[in-house]
Design a protein around this motif. Structure first.
Motif, short mmCIF file in Angstrom:
data_model
loop_
_atom_site.label_atom_id
_atom_site.label_comp_id
_atom_site.label_asym_id
_atom_site.label_seq_id
_atom_site.Cartn_x
_atom_site.Cartn_y
_atom_site.Cartn_z
N SER A 21 -2.58 -11.12 1.28
CA SER A 21 -2.76 -9.66 1.32
C SER A 21 -2.12 -9.08 2.57
O SER A 21 -1.45 -8.03 2.52
CB SER A 21 -4.25 -9.32 1.28
OG SER A 21 -4.84 -9.76 0.08
N LEU A 22 -2.31 -9.74 3.72
CA LEU A 22 -1.66 -9.30 4.96
C LEU A 22 -0.14 -9.41 4.83
O LEU A 22 0.61 -8.54 5.29
CB LEU A 22 -2.15 -10.14 6.13
CG LEU A 22 -3.62 -9.97 6.52
CD1 LEU A 22 -4.00 -10.96 7.61
CD2 LEU A 22 -3.89 -8.54 6.98
N ALA A 25 1.14 -6.50 2.91
CA ALA A 25 1.15 -5.27 3.70
C ALA A 25 2.37 -5.21 4.62
O ALA A 25 3.02 -4.16 4.73
CB ALA A 25 -0.14 -5.18 4.53
N ILE A 26 2.69 -6.33 5.26
CA ILE A 26 3.87 -6.36 6.14
C ILE A 26 5.14 -6.19 5.31
O ILE A 26 6.08 -5.50 5.72
CB ILE A 26 3.90 -7.67 6.94
CG1 ILE A 26 2.68 -7.74 7.86
CG2 ILE A 26 5.18 -7.77 7.76
CD1 ILE A 26 2.55 -9.07 8.59
N HIS A 29 5.62 -2.59 4.59
CA HIS A 29 6.11 -1.87 5.77
C HIS A 29 7.60 -2.09 5.99
O HIS A 29 8.36 -1.13 6.18
CB HIS A 29 5.32 -2.33 7.01
CG HIS A 29 5.98 -1.97 8.29
ND1 HIS A 29 6.06 -0.66 8.76
CD2 HIS A 29 6.63 -2.74 9.22
CE1 HIS A 29 6.73 -0.65 9.91
NE2 HIS A 29 7.08 -1.89 10.21
N TRP A 212 7.36 -8.19 13.39
CA TRP A 212 6.72 -8.15 12.08
C TRP A 212 7.38 -9.12 11.10
O TRP A 212 6.70 -9.76 10.31
CB TRP A 212 6.75 -6.73 11.51
CG TRP A 212 5.76 -5.80 12.12
CD1 TRP A 212 6.03 -4.62 12.76
CD2 TRP A 212 4.33 -5.94 12.16
NE1 TRP A 212 4.87 -4.03 13.20
CE2 TRP A 212 3.81 -4.82 12.83
CE3 TRP A 212 3.45 -6.91 11.67
CZ2 TRP A 212 2.44 -4.64 13.05
CZ3 TRP A 212 2.08 -6.74 11.89
CH2 TRP A 212 1.59 -5.63 12.57
N VAL A 253 -6.65 -3.13 2.56
CA VAL A 253 -5.55 -2.89 3.50
C VAL A 253 -4.79 -1.63 3.12
O VAL A 253 -4.42 -0.81 3.98
CB VAL A 253 -4.59 -4.10 3.55
CG1 VAL A 253 -3.37 -3.78 4.40
CG2 VAL A 253 -5.31 -5.33 4.09
N ALA A 256 -7.01 1.32 4.21
CA ALA A 256 -7.23 1.44 5.65
C ALA A 256 -5.95 1.68 6.44
O ALA A 256 -5.94 2.45 7.40
CB ALA A 256 -7.93 0.17 6.16
N VAL A 257 -4.86 1.02 6.02
CA VAL A 257 -3.63 1.08 6.81
C VAL A 257 -2.65 2.13 6.29
O VAL A 257 -2.04 2.87 7.09
CB VAL A 257 -2.95 -0.31 6.84
CG1 VAL A 257 -1.62 -0.25 7.61
CG2 VAL A 257 -3.88 -1.35 7.45
N PHE A 258 -2.50 2.21 4.97
CA PHE A 258 -1.48 3.09 4.40
C PHE A 258 -2.04 4.39 3.80
O PHE A 258 -1.29 5.20 3.26
CB PHE A 258 -0.69 2.35 3.33
CG PHE A 258 0.07 1.16 3.87
CD1 PHE A 258 1.27 1.34 4.56
CD2 PHE A 258 -0.41 -0.14 3.71
CE1 PHE A 258 1.97 0.26 5.07
CE2 PHE A 258 0.29 -1.23 4.21
CZ PHE A 258 1.48 -1.03 4.90
N GLU A 260 -3.86 4.85 1.16
CA GLU A 260 -3.84 4.93 -0.30
C GLU A 260 -5.23 5.30 -0.84
O GLU A 260 -6.24 5.17 -0.14
CB GLU A 260 -3.38 3.59 -0.89
CG GLU A 260 -1.98 3.20 -0.48
CD GLU A 260 -1.57 1.84 -1.03
OE1 GLU A 260 -2.21 1.36 -1.98
OE2 GLU A 260 -0.61 1.24 -0.50
#
Length: 292
Positions: A21-22, A25-26, A29, A212, A253, A256-258, A260
């Motif tokens: 999942s991480l 996410a990267i 990005h 990254w 993710v 929280a991060v993007f 959505e």
């Protein structure tokens, strides 16, 4: 197999799902700023180096791992996975992590549906019912006919179909090749196939994106290592249902991060697809109690 092994296998599958999942996410990005083929190519370079290193440390070295009586199928497997990753990363950019993973969760249903014509396996009426219910869940997510459906919604579905085909071909080659051989071909074929187009689309990485990219490569190798260890200590049929936690982790993710959103239709459809998928996995486990 001991109960402790099953428990360890479940923990490793949960860890693998979190790592992937991480990684997703990267990937989202980086792919928003750079060419997808280049990003996946660099990831595959690291992956290929990893599988060659692992193979070299085993009896017979990498030559033993590369030995196969069915190179054509092994190459097809590797190409399927490489293409699937490119398509899925594109889906992350276009649709986001939440919707992409919600639709992608249907891949076990595709595996079950195609296992008959491709592998000659028998699919009973209960699993066919689960497959039909699962695709109702996909329709709930995509909402055709309500003015919100677009062709981009088919991108994760195409990714799921490619991953299902990869899984079926993996089961096919496992009849004659070891898992070490399949793992070796997976990494090397993808690296070779993606290098020409990836180099053609090369873009210099800038600033923090270099870091990254390095983290992405490390996570990819770590995730595959955890997955290998998972299948070494526990039967695939016992731990596979926990792979659905990747949908939960990736959605968290994404929110929280993007920033959505998880719409009611996406949540309901994902629940239907996941329930149907877990049922098909449990039915397969009852039919094949010794694992793959």
């Amino acid at each position: 197999m001991t109960e402790q092994n099953v428990r360890l296998g479940i923990l490793l599958m949960i860890l693998t799902s979190a790592i992937f999942s991480l990684q997703d996410a990267i990937s989202r990005h980086l792919a928003a700023e750079y060419n997808i083929l280049m990003i996946v190519m660099i990831r595959y370079w690291f992956f290929a180096a990893f599988v060659i290193t692992v193979a070299s440390r085993k009896a017979g070295g990498w030559r033993a791992a590369a030995r196969t009586a069915q190179p054509g199928v092994q190459m097809a497997r590797g190409l399927c996975l490489a293409l699937e990753i490119c398509v899925m990363v594109a889906s992350f950019v276009v649709l986001g992590l939440v919707e992409s993973h919600a639709v992608f969760a249907c891949y076990p249903l595709l595996v079950a549906a195609l296992s008959g014509p491709i592998l000659g396996e028998r699919v009973g009426w209960r699993r066919w019912t689960a497959i039909a219910i699962g695709f109702v869940g996909i329709l709930v997510i995509l909402q055709p006919g309500r003015g919100v459906f677009s062709a981009s919604a088919l991108i994760p579905l195409a990714s799921a179909a490619l991953f299902a085909l990869y899984g079926l071909l993996t089961r096919y080659v496992s009849r004659r090749d070891s898992s070490a051989t399949s793992f070796f071909w997976t990494g090397c074929v993808g690296a070779v196939a993606l290098t020409p187009p990836g180099l053609w689309m090369w873009q210099p990485l800038h600033g923090a994106d270099i870091a990254w990219m390095g983290i992405l490569c490390v996570l990819a190798a770590l995730g595959h290592y955890c997955l290998i260890r998972c299948y070494e200590v526990a039967e695939a049929s016992a731990v596979q249902p926990f792979a659905y936690l990747q949908l939960v982790f990736a959605s968290a993710v994404g929110v929280a991060v993007f920033g959505e959103r998880i719409t009611p239709a996406t949540a309901l459809g994902a629940a239907i697809v996941t329930s149907a998928g877990i049922f098909t996995l449990l039915r397969a486990r009852r039919r094949i109690p010794v694992g793959r």
